[in-house]
Design a protein around this motif. Sequence first.
Motif, PDB file in Angstrom:
ATOM      1  N   PRO A   1       0.828  -1.213   0.000  1.00 65.33           N
ATOM      2  CA  PRO A   1       0.000   0.000   0.000  1.00 65.33           C
ATOM      3  C   PRO A   1       0.858   1.257   0.000  1.00 65.33           C
ATOM      4  N   GLY A   2       0.223   2.372  -0.334  1.00 66.86           N
ATOM      5  CA  GLY A   2       0.914   3.654  -0.314  1.00 66.86           C
ATOM      6  C   GLY A   2       0.909   4.355  -1.654  1.00 66.86           C
ATOM      7  N   THR A   3       0.667   3.617  -2.735  1.00 69.59           N
ATOM      8  CA  THR A   3       0.589   4.217  -4.072  1.00 69.59           C
ATOM      9  C   THR A   3      -0.634   3.656  -4.787  1.00 69.59           C
ATOM     10  N   ALA A   4      -1.020   4.339  -5.873  1.00 70.42           N
ATOM     11  CA  ALA A   4      -2.074   3.802  -6.737  1.00 70.42           C
ATOM     12  C   ALA A   4      -1.448   2.727  -7.622  1.00 70.42           C
ATOM     13  N   ARG A   5      -1.990   1.508  -7.584  1.00 64.83           N
ATOM     14  CA  ARG A   5      -1.409   0.373  -8.297  1.00 64.83           C
ATOM     15  C   ARG A   5      -2.442  -0.248  -9.224  1.00 64.83           C
ATOM     16  N   LEU A   6      -2.014  -0.562 -10.437  1.00 55.36           N
ATOM     17  CA  LEU A   6      -2.907  -1.141 -11.441  1.00 55.36           C
ATOM     18  C   LEU A   6      -2.201  -2.304 -12.119  1.00 55.36           C
ATOM     19  N   LEU A   7      -2.848  -3.463 -12.116  1.00 55.85           N
ATOM     20  CA  LEU A   7      -2.366  -4.629 -12.843  1.00 55.85           C
ATOM     21  C   LEU A   7      -3.240  -4.799 -14.078  1.00 55.85           C
ATOM     22  N   VAL A   8      -2.617  -4.745 -15.252  1.00 55.69           N
ATOM     23  CA  VAL A   8      -3.330  -4.931 -16.517  1.00 55.69           C
ATOM     24  C   VAL A   8      -2.967  -6.303 -17.069  1.00 55.69           C
ATOM     25  N   VAL A   9      -3.950  -7.165 -17.188  1.00 55.16           N
ATOM     26  CA  VAL A   9      -3.731  -8.522 -17.683  1.00 55.16           C
ATOM     27  C   VAL A   9      -4.316  -8.624 -19.080  1.00 55.16           C
ATOM     28  N   VAL A  10      -3.505  -9.064 -20.039  1.00 59.04           N
ATOM     29  CA  VAL A  10      -3.946  -9.259 -21.414  1.00 59.04           C
ATOM     30  C   VAL A  10      -4.025 -10.764 -21.639  1.00 59.04           C
ATOM     31  N   SER A  11      -5.222 -11.333 -21.531  1.00 60.72           N
ATOM     32  CA  SER A  11      -5.343 -12.790 -21.540  1.00 60.72           C
ATOM     33  C   SER A  11      -6.800 -13.199 -21.703  1.00 60.72           C
ATOM     34  N   ASP A  12      -7.000 -14.463 -22.134  1.00 63.13           N
ATOM     35  CA  ASP A  12      -8.357 -15.008 -22.192  1.00 63.13           C
ATOM     36  C   ASP A  12      -8.778 -15.634 -20.865  1.00 63.13           C
ATOM     37  N   GLY A  13      -7.833 -15.764 -19.939  1.00 63.11           N
ATOM     38  CA  GLY A  13      -8.170 -16.254 -18.608  1.00 63.11           C
ATOM     39  C   GLY A  13      -8.353 -17.749 -18.478  1.00 63.11           C
ATOM     40  N   HIS A  14      -8.119 -18.505 -19.558  1.00 60.62           N
ATOM     41  CA  HIS A  14      -8.285 -19.955 -19.492  1.00 60.62           C
ATOM     42  C   HIS A  14      -6.972 -20.582 -19.038  1.00 60.62           C
ATOM     43  N   TYR A  15      -6.920 -20.916 -17.737  1.00 50.57           N
ATOM     44  CA  TYR A  15      -5.699 -21.398 -17.119  1.00 50.57           C
ATOM     45  C   TYR A  15      -5.862 -22.823 -16.615  1.00 50.57           C
ATOM     46  N   VAL A  16      -4.731 -23.478 -16.433  1.00 53.73           N
ATOM     47  CA  VAL A  16      -4.743 -24.843 -15.914  1.00 53.73           C
ATOM     48  C   VAL A  16      -5.331 -24.875 -14.512  1.00 53.73           C
ATOM     49  N   ASN A  17      -5.003 -23.887 -13.694  1.00 56.00           N
ATOM     50  CA  ASN A  17      -5.494 -23.837 -12.323  1.00 56.00           C
ATOM     51  C   ASN A  17      -6.153 -22.486 -12.057  1.00 56.00           C
ATOM     52  N   PRO A  18      -7.415 -22.331 -12.463  1.00 54.56           N
ATOM     53  CA  PRO A  18      -8.086 -21.038 -12.256  1.00 54.56           C
ATOM     54  C   PRO A  18      -8.297 -20.697 -10.788  1.00 54.56           C
ATOM     55  N   THR A  19      -8.335 -21.729  -9.934  1.00 54.37           N
ATOM     56  CA  THR A  19      -8.521 -21.463  -8.500  1.00 54.37           C
ATOM     57  C   THR A  19      -7.341 -20.688  -7.934  1.00 54.37           C
ATOM     58  N   LYS A  20      -6.127 -21.104  -8.295  1.00 57.09           N
ATOM     59  CA  LYS A  20      -4.939 -20.379  -7.843  1.00 57.09           C
ATOM     60  C   LYS A  20      -4.889 -18.981  -8.445  1.00 57.09           C
ATOM     61  N   ALA A  21      -5.307 -18.869  -9.711  1.00 55.32           N
ATOM     62  CA  ALA A  21      -5.318 -17.553 -10.347  1.00 55.32           C
ATOM     63  C   ALA A  21      -6.262 -16.610  -9.604  1.00 55.32           C
ATOM     64  N   GLN A  22      -7.456 -17.113  -9.255  1.00 52.55           N
ATOM     65  CA  GLN A  22      -8.407 -16.279  -8.527  1.00 52.55           C
ATOM     66  C   GLN A  22      -7.868 -15.895  -7.153  1.00 52.55           C
ATOM     67  N   ALA A  23      -7.213 -16.840  -6.482  1.00 50.53           N
ATOM     68  CA  ALA A  23      -6.648 -16.540  -5.164  1.00 50.53           C
ATOM     69  C   ALA A  23      -5.594 -15.438  -5.258  1.00 50.53           C
ATOM     70  N   THR A  24      -4.790 -15.470  -6.321  1.00 50.86           N
ATOM     71  CA  THR A  24      -3.766 -14.442  -6.515  1.00 50.86           C
ATOM     72  C   THR A  24      -4.403 -13.080  -6.763  1.00 50.86           C
ATOM     73  N   ILE A  25      -5.438 -13.050  -7.598  1.00 52.54           N
ATOM     74  CA  ILE A  25      -6.138 -11.797  -7.887  1.00 52.54           C
ATOM     75  C   ILE A  25      -6.772 -11.238  -6.624  1.00 52.54           C
TER      76      ILE A  25
END
Length: 543
Positions: free
Chosen positions: A465-489
């Motif tokens: 925290p402390g700054t404005a932060r933006l993560l831009v993901v360029v992807s279709d989102g179809h991953y081997v482990n979407p559960t881990k991806a969601q947990a990371t997000i």
Amino acid sequence: MTSVSTHVATSSTSPALPTRATPAWASWSAAWTTQAALITGRPDAAVTVAPAAGGPPGYSLPATAQIHVDADLIPAPTIADPRRPGHKAKVPVAYGVLLHECAHVIHSKWDPPPAVAPVVREAALLLEEARIEGRYRTTRPRDRRWLRRAVTAIIDPADTPTDTTWSAAYAAGLLLARVDAKILYSRDVREPRRAITKILGRKLLKGLRRIWQEALTVDDTDTERMISLGERWCRLLGINPTLTPELPADDAATSTIAAAIAAALDAILTNPSDTPEPGSPRPRPGGPGIHVDTDTPITWQEREPRDAERKAANRLTALLRRARHREPARTLQPSTTPPGRLRTRAAVTLAAQRAVGASPTAEPWQRVVRRPVPDPELTVAILIDASGSMRDFAEPMSSAAWIVAQASTRAGATSATLAFGDRITVLIPPGRRPAKVRDMRADAGTERFVEACTEADRILHLSTPGTARLLVVVSDGHYVNPTKAQATITRLHRTGCAVLWLAPDNKSWPPRVYDHTTTITVDDPTTCINLIGQAAIDALSKA
């Protein structure tokens, strides 16, 4: 029965470890004790480097953080200074064994109960090998190279002396499971995989793979689940978990599995780099959701940006500047003199004070004072999916990534661009503005999204925290482990990092949408830049 080489102590296996190193190896023991304490977070960690006298290459007691590394893995005490980072390259196998044992200290926090059948215990500990390395690698991905080399010492072809179902399954659990744990590469196990598949068959091997893939997700303290997986392993192989099977003891020289493993380990030693061998076949990109088992470097072709892309970058720059801009703070300030608005009551009070000869204190005038408010710092991370499912959309997605990166740096943000597939590649490091568009070749066999987020967080501090932060993901989102991806997000979202998701406009295979993201589909990024810009503003306002 072939058994797992024991090198992590449980309640049923607690051999005494050497507590003092020989004088020749004292400096190595001291330096690696310091490293182990830092890696494991255990101030009580103690590493002993000494000849193992025929024992395992490494051994650890997780409860007390004691580690032993076989000095025979190091050519000589004087080969390098263990206090300097460069020594790792001189003793890659030994250093990898040290990290493997550190992984046990960190993650082996379950203990098979005494009542567990020996064969179930062996199967559970077999699954533990890939599990702890996989979990270790999620936090220290750059240590993969050392863990890969350590396999050449940890795995002994002599442990699979028979071409039996158990030996084939044992080899699969040690070798093939490490591919799914992202320690070994598919090319490393090509020959053993053939030998294992020939004995087990594809159906049985697929069932075993489901077990070890589940083991890779088990928590460090979940004893019950690991024992359950060990029981499933035995039952799938037709072994009664309550009995100790007697398997035929064939001559090791006749074991095709042992020969294939020995050849594979030799290949790792002779080809230690993390790049594919020259002439290795390129992956066949799969369709949406299909991931080819391979390891492919991320490649691209550079070109000059088109006029439409330059205009889009200009427009997005203005939008991001607007998103960062803070209006001056407005305050009302009283005054004894104009300009401003006259306050009648204060004016009467001032006149009365002057009439009686008192010091005037009333301030009849009031004006608006504007004080500038500094714009907040902005950090932007751009992640590009280079997996095979993005093949048909690689060009517009590469264009979108360049536009966002160009606009971010011009708007005064700290920005970095990374591509993720079989590997993580930093395309544009922080502090550098991309001059040319890099058209990605989306042909990777898988997508390491979680690791890409970890690397972006490391270099840009997205979760701080402390700054404005933006993560831009360029992807279709179809991953081997979407559960881990969601947990990371979700983890990044909870720290205040906004997530903008640019997905391809694929009607036949709609993109996967994750919670806590602002997701828009992009066909031609140059024609929908206002939509991208507004989405970025909305994402930042929600952070």
